[in-house]
Design a protein around this motif. Structure first.
Motif, PDB file in Angstrom:
ATOM      1  N   TRP A  19      10.101   3.010   1.349  1.00  0.00           N
ATOM      2  CA  TRP A  19       8.981   2.074   1.472  1.00  0.00           C
ATOM      3  C   TRP A  19       8.994   1.312   2.786  1.00  0.00           C
ATOM      4  O   TRP A  19       7.916   1.053   3.374  1.00  0.00           O
ATOM      5  N   PHE A  23       6.019   1.244   5.416  1.00  0.00           N
ATOM      6  CA  PHE A  23       5.375  -0.027   5.764  1.00  0.00           C
ATOM      7  C   PHE A  23       5.168  -0.132   7.273  1.00  0.00           C
ATOM      8  O   PHE A  23       4.080  -0.492   7.741  1.00  0.00           O
ATOM      9  N   CYS A 185       1.776  -3.348  -1.251  1.00  0.00           N
ATOM     10  CA  CYS A 185       3.032  -3.820  -1.849  1.00  0.00           C
ATOM     11  C   CYS A 185       2.961  -3.782  -3.374  1.00  0.00           C
ATOM     12  O   CYS A 185       3.947  -3.456  -4.048  1.00  0.00           O
ATOM     13  N   LEU A 260       9.262  -6.196  -2.242  1.00  0.00           N
ATOM     14  CA  LEU A 260       7.860  -5.795  -2.291  1.00  0.00           C
ATOM     15  C   LEU A 260       7.019  -6.801  -3.068  1.00  0.00           C
ATOM     16  O   LEU A 260       5.875  -7.093  -2.692  1.00  0.00           O
ATOM     17  N   GLY A 263       6.487  -9.672  -0.814  1.00  0.00           N
ATOM     18  CA  GLY A 263       5.470  -9.318   0.170  1.00  0.00           C
ATOM     19  C   GLY A 263       4.072  -9.405  -0.408  1.00  0.00           C
ATOM     20  O   GLY A 263       3.149  -9.934   0.228  1.00  0.00           O
ATOM     21  N   TYR A 264       3.915  -8.899  -1.639  1.00  0.00           N
ATOM     22  CA  TYR A 264       2.612  -8.977  -2.302  1.00  0.00           C
ATOM     23  C   TYR A 264       2.153 -10.424  -2.440  1.00  0.00           C
ATOM     24  O   TYR A 264       1.011 -10.773  -2.125  1.00  0.00           O
TER      25      TYR A 264
END
Length: 418
Positions: A19, A23, A185, A260, A263-264
């Protein structure tokens, strides 16, 4: 939907599928569009193009770079249309509208949640001899959602009367970029964590939203907002620390899921606060939806084409008709859900909408556990209860504050800000 072989969260097969690498590759694709766009905007501003520009391209450049630069005096005037509360509307009619809004929101987002988990965690084309293959490109799903949302918003703006648009179009790109990254994310996190964990993380995003509001918009908050934010943190911690998955998950995998999710939440918090600032221009929510999705389509399709991933994803769709149906339905649910959001807030206000969506989150966890077999411990269940109790407490406190502020004389504040 529950058919297919479940893939346990694990490290990806190759470093190219990891990931973090994906990204940065996606970010490089967005940068190839953002950087030239930024340089063009600076060029037109330095040349004072608004005063000196002429020709057939002038209206387009003016709209994209300068806009009308007319902002509404009161931010609330542009953020939401006035609520429709006709006095002649009967109680039965209002009840029917409320049921219609609640059913539409629940159907759209519950189906969307189930499909999201199905697409990201199960294989397609599995047989006794063939284990099947898993769809890996989260960015393509983001593109599918945005292209349909862009189409729906464009048709709605074309067929209905909208406020005169004044915001420079390039300002939508900031919310668009953060929205794309938050959605990516969100999809990618399902490769590493369970859907109930993701839903609770979404419920706890009120905390970073408040923090981002202080940084971006210089907002202040009431004491009860800090209290409910703390309760949400406690509830989420209870759920995460008490979870006892029935399979062994590596530390790296768990850490990836947490990063993640973070990040979201960060990207989504920026999106909502930036959109809130954009509403100082007089615009409707559907115009906002259209403007953001224009750039979302541009960024995602540009990045997919540069990586060669667009054709690869289309080939996957051609090989698996079931995935095609799921991806299309996922996009339809996302677009319809946004329209139901606007209609519900317009008819009944933000408090009723928040209650409906909070219930939807609880139903989503229950539905995911029933369909995909997730287990929740007693302490984890108590943590979920604490989170939703705090969310309902926020709705109740906010509605009480609004009623008190309406009754107080002008210039008198209801509660001390903290």
């Amino acid at each position: 939907m529950a058919t297919g072989e479940e893939i346990a969260p694990a490290l990806q097969d190759t470093w190219g599928d990891f990931w973090l690498f994906r990204f940065f590759v996606n970010a490089a694709g967005y940068a190839s569009i953002v950087v030239p766009g930024f340089l063009l905007i600076q060029y037109f501003k330095r040349r004072n193009y608004l005063e000196t520009g002429r020709g057939i391209c002038f209206p387009v450049i003016k709209s994209c770079v300068f806009g009308s630069e007319v902002k509404s005096v009161h931010q609330d005037d542009g953020s939401l249309p006035p609520r429709a509360e006709p006095p002649e509307s009967s109680t039965a009619r209002q009840v029917f509208k409320l049921f219609f809004c609640a059913a539409g929101l629940q159907a759209s987002y519950l189906t969307w949640g189930v499909l999201q988990e199905r697409v990201m965690t199960r294989t397609y084309g599995a047989t006794e001899a063939d284990p099947g293959e898993k769809f890996k490109d989260s960015q393509f799903l983001v593109f599918m959602n945005r292209i349909l949302a862009f189409t729906v918003a464009g048709l709605y703006c074309a067929l209905t009367k909208q406020p005169r648009h004044g915001a420079p179009m390039y300002k939508y790109s900031f919310a668009s970029l953060s929205n794309i990254l938050s959605s990516w994310c969100q999809y990618e996190a399902l490769k590493y964590i369970s859907f109930p964990t993701q839903v609770l993380a979404k419920a706890s995003k009120v905390i970073p939203v408040m923090m981002m509001g202080k940084l971006v918009s210089r907002k202040s908050y009431e004491y009860w907002e800090y209290l409910t934010a703390a309760l949400i943190s406690v509830g989420v911690s209870m759920f995460l620390l008490s979870s006892a998955p029935n399979r062994t998950v590596s530390t790296v995998t768990t850490f990836s899921g947490i990063v993640l999710l973070a990040g979201y939440i960060i990207f989504d918090s920026f999106t909502s606060n930036w959109q809130d600032a954009l509403f100082t221009y007089k615009m409707s929510p559907v115009q906002m939806m259209f403007g953001v999705n224009v750039f979302s389509c541009l960024f995602t399709v540009g990045s997919l084409v540069e990586q060669g991933a667009l054709l690869e994803s289309l080939h996957f769709m051609a090989r698996h008709s079931e995935f095609t149906a799921h991806a299309v339905l996922l996009s339809v649910c996302s677009a319809c859900g946004q329209l139901f959001i606007f209609y519900t807030i317009n008819q009944f206000g933000a408090a009723v909408f928040t209650i409906i969506m909070t219930l939807r989150q609880a139903f989503a966890i229950l539905l995911s556990c029933l369909i995909y077999g997730h287990t929740v411990t007693v302490v984890g269940g108590l943590g979920i209860a604490v989170v939703f109790m705090a969310l309902f407490l926020r709705v109740y406190a906010r509605s009480r504050m609004k009623k008190r502020s309406k009754k107080l004389p002008l210039g008198e504040t209801p509660v001390q800000k903290v």
